[in-house]
Design a protein around this motif. Structure first.
Motif, mmCIF file in Angstrom:
data_model
loop_
_atom_site.group_PDB
_atom_site.id
_atom_site.type_symbol
_atom_site.label_atom_id
_atom_site.label_comp_id
_atom_site.label_asym_id
_atom_site.label_seq_id
_atom_site.Cartn_x
_atom_site.Cartn_y
_atom_site.Cartn_z
ATOM 1 N N ASP A 20 -10.555 65.001 14.348
ATOM 2 C CA ASP A 20 -9.433 64.134 14.721
ATOM 3 C C ASP A 20 -9.186 64.221 16.222
ATOM 4 O O ASP A 20 -9.016 65.330 16.752
ATOM 5 N N ASP A 22 -6.401 63.636 18.447
ATOM 6 C CA ASP A 22 -4.966 63.351 18.466
ATOM 7 C C ASP A 22 -4.310 64.120 19.610
ATOM 8 O O ASP A 22 -5.000 64.644 20.478
ATOM 9 N N SER A 52 -12.984 61.053 12.548
ATOM 10 C CA SER A 52 -12.308 60.461 11.397
ATOM 11 C C SER A 52 -11.015 59.753 11.787
ATOM 12 O O SER A 52 -10.562 58.862 11.078
ATOM 13 N N TYR A 53 -10.436 60.134 12.917
ATOM 14 C CA TYR A 53 -9.117 59.567 13.265
ATOM 15 C C TYR A 53 -8.901 59.627 14.760
ATOM 16 O O TYR A 53 -9.319 60.580 15.425
ATOM 17 N N ILE A 54 -8.293 58.610 15.305
ATOM 18 C CA ILE A 54 -7.898 58.638 16.725
ATOM 19 C C ILE A 54 -6.447 58.176 16.821
ATOM 20 O O ILE A 54 -6.063 57.157 16.238
ATOM 21 N N GLU B 352 0.267 55.671 10.126
ATOM 22 C CA GLU B 352 -0.609 56.824 10.330
ATOM 23 C C GLU B 352 0.011 58.125 9.819
ATOM 24 O O GLU B 352 -0.456 59.212 10.164
ATOM 25 N N ARG B 354 0.340 61.076 7.491
ATOM 26 C CA ARG B 354 -0.760 61.668 6.724
ATOM 27 C C ARG B 354 -0.226 62.715 5.754
ATOM 28 O O ARG B 354 0.718 63.436 6.063
ATOM 29 N N ARG B 358 -4.815 64.800 4.504
ATOM 30 C CA ARG B 358 -5.103 64.060 5.737
ATOM 31 C C ARG B 358 -5.320 62.569 5.493
ATOM 32 O O ARG B 358 -5.914 61.880 6.324
ATOM 33 N N LEU B 360 -4.249 58.708 5.394
ATOM 34 C CA LEU B 360 -3.262 57.891 6.083
ATOM 35 C C LEU B 360 -2.447 57.075 5.074
ATOM 36 O O LEU B 360 -2.964 56.693 4.023
#
Lengths: 105, 411
Positions: A20, A22, A52-54, B352, B354, B358, B360
């Motif tokens: 991630d 973040d 997987s996530y930004i 977003e 979570r 994890r 969303l």
């Protein structure tokens, strides 16, 4: 858990990213970008296959990347998943960074 | 709780002995056998061999003495906690207020005293955990806490106490801050002598005090420009980009809206580009009578327009985030809200959010949720969405601010 590995090949520097990106991991991404900037590559590839996530803090990292590397250097995002690519696109960053779906060195 | 090793230090004040006695009696009733001492004895090293869990210091001791005593056992793996106590007159506490100390004040009932001891003990164990993770705990933790507090005050101070609510409309907001301060905000104000109402929801990228300061700057720029450009409309053309695209012919509210967003972008890119902060925002100007709404979506999560007849529409971006490019083009779009239509604005803290796995919350789920309550009032919609998001998050920590604003044309 964010992880970034740096690979240099000729004039191209690739950052292979996973986990991630973040607010928590953005500072370490900034540090890596500082290292890259000192090498003055012609192209920076951000390989996001494992990302997987930004978050918006992560997108801020991409803005930093664009600023640090100067206008002559190409910044390419590759392999971003749908959510990550959408977050980048929504900000309007695709005007300054090339977004490609698959990786090509 | 196991018996704690307590060191109670009496102060020099006249009543200190009686007050100390009262506290030690309560401590004894809680099953503790405190060690009693005085300031000079502690300074002379009379208790250096002791490994106290907690120091209970009378507030008539000076701030310097309290600091010295607190430092005396810092070499221990788990240094003692410090609790100040006093009599019914709280004046001696004043000298310690700037030092962020914990207090114990009368009445010293066993229940209250036991509760404070337990909380102090828990906090101390947490501090030890943090100390093991961080070689410079006290400094960094204090600075972090201070930054959080300042950032939160900045953010809260810039949210409007109330929003304009034109006749025949419902307006509701929800704001649930995350522990780590970030840069969400919403705003609303009348323009054109009450003929138009403006609403916006914005999200500054990243977190921390920097994001909060940037949020304060952006909010001020936007509100000031929007309200003053209306009054002094002659300025507006100078703030417009040379190549501007209107999706329809300009109408009341269009110029201030466009000039405000463009002016803010120009100011930020001219003065703050190096900080790489940017803000995404949805800014709309509504005509309460006709339901027509002009908007700019600058890189922001698409608001959901819910039709009373069923169905929805996402109001997607009409320009990039503000603060990224000096020559950015922002386009105005328009939409009309019919009776009982609702526009739901939000920040990424909603989509977003979570859970522990994890996962969303996501836009599709938000749209499904909102579509299922198209007949609901604005307040109800905000409340139920917040509840759903929090149910999804469960025990996972809330990582971002949750900000929502619902506009409903009720007739």
């Amino acid at each position: 858990m964010f992880q970034a590995d740096l690979i240099t090949s000729g004039d191209t520097v690739t950052i292979q990213m996973s986990g991630d990106l973040d607010a928590l991991s953005a500072p370490s991404f900034h540090e890596i970008l500082q290292q890259v900037a000192t090498r003055s590559p012609k192209k920076l590839c951000l390989a996001m296959h494992g990302l997987s996530y930004i978050s918006s803090a992560g997108v801020r990292g991409l803005v930093f990347a664009r600023q640090k590397m100067g206008d002559d250097m190409e910044v390419v995002v590759e392999g971003a998943n749908e959510n990550v690519a959408e977050t980048i696109r929504m900000t309007g960053l695709q005007h300054a960074i090339t977004i490609r779906e698959s990786f090509s060195a | 709780m196991d018996e704690l090793t307590l060191l109670v230090v009496e102060g020099p004040e006249e009543n200190a002995a009686a007050e100390t006695h009262e506290l030690t009696r309560a401590l004894a009733e809680c099953g503790n056998r405190p060690v009693l001492s005085s300031g000079p004895e502690v300074l002379a090293g009379a208790h250096d061999a002791l490994e106290p869990d907690l120091l209970l210091l009378h507030a008539s001791l000076t701030a310097k003495e309290v600091a010295l005593f607190g430092q005396k056992w810092q070499h221990l793996r788990t240094p003692p906690g410090v609790l100040l106590f006093c009599g019914p007159d709280h004046i001696p506490l004043d000298a310690h207020l700037d030092h962020e100390m914990d207090f114990l004040v009368p009445p010293f009932t066993p229940t209250l005293v036991r509760n404070r001891l337990e909380r102090g003990h828990q906090r101390r164990r947490l501090a030890r955990t943090a100390a093991e993770l961080d070689p410079y705990p006290s400094l960094s933790l204090l600075q972090h806490d201070r930054d959080l507090k300042i950032g939160r005050q900045i953010q809260q101070g810039f949210l409007p106490p109330e929003l304009p609510c034109p006749d025949g409309w419902e307006v509701a907001t929800g704001f649930e801050p995350a522990r780590e301060v970030s840069g969400d905000f919403y705003d609303g104000f009348f323009m054109a002598g009450g003929r138009r109402a403006a609403f916006l929801v914005a999200d500054v990228c990243d977190k921390g005090i920097g994001a909060a300061l940037f949020m304060a700057l952006v909010r001020t720029l936007l509100r000031f420009s929007a309200q003053n450009l209306w009054a002094g409309g002659a300025l507006a053309p100078f703030l417009l980009p040379t190549q501007q695209v209107f999706l329809s012919s300009p109408s009341i509210g269009a110029l201030p809206l466009l000039s405000t967003v463009h002016g803010a972008n120009r100011y930020l890119t001219a003065n703050h580009l190096q900080q790489a902060y940017f803000v995404t925002l949805f800014f709309c100007v509504t005509d309460p009578d006709s339901g027509r709404l002009l908007y700019i979506n600058a890189g922001h999560n698409p608001p959901v327009l819910l039709r009373a007849s069923g169905g929805h529409r996402l109001l997607r971006t009409t320009g990039p985030a503000v603060g990224l490019w000096p020559d950015a083009v922002f386009t105005i779009a328009s939409v009309t809200l019919g009776p009982s239509d609702t526009l739901f604005l939000y920040t990424d803290g909603v989509t977003e959010a979570r859970n522990a796995e994890r996962e969303l919350f996501g836009l599709p789920r938000l749209v499904r949720l909102l579509s299922g309550m198209s007949g609901a009032g604005a307040g109800d919609m905000v409340g139920r969405t917040l509840a759903e998001v929090q149910a999804h998050t469960g025990r996972a920590p809330q990582s971002d601010d949750i900000t929502m604003l619902a506009l409903r044309r009720s007739r």
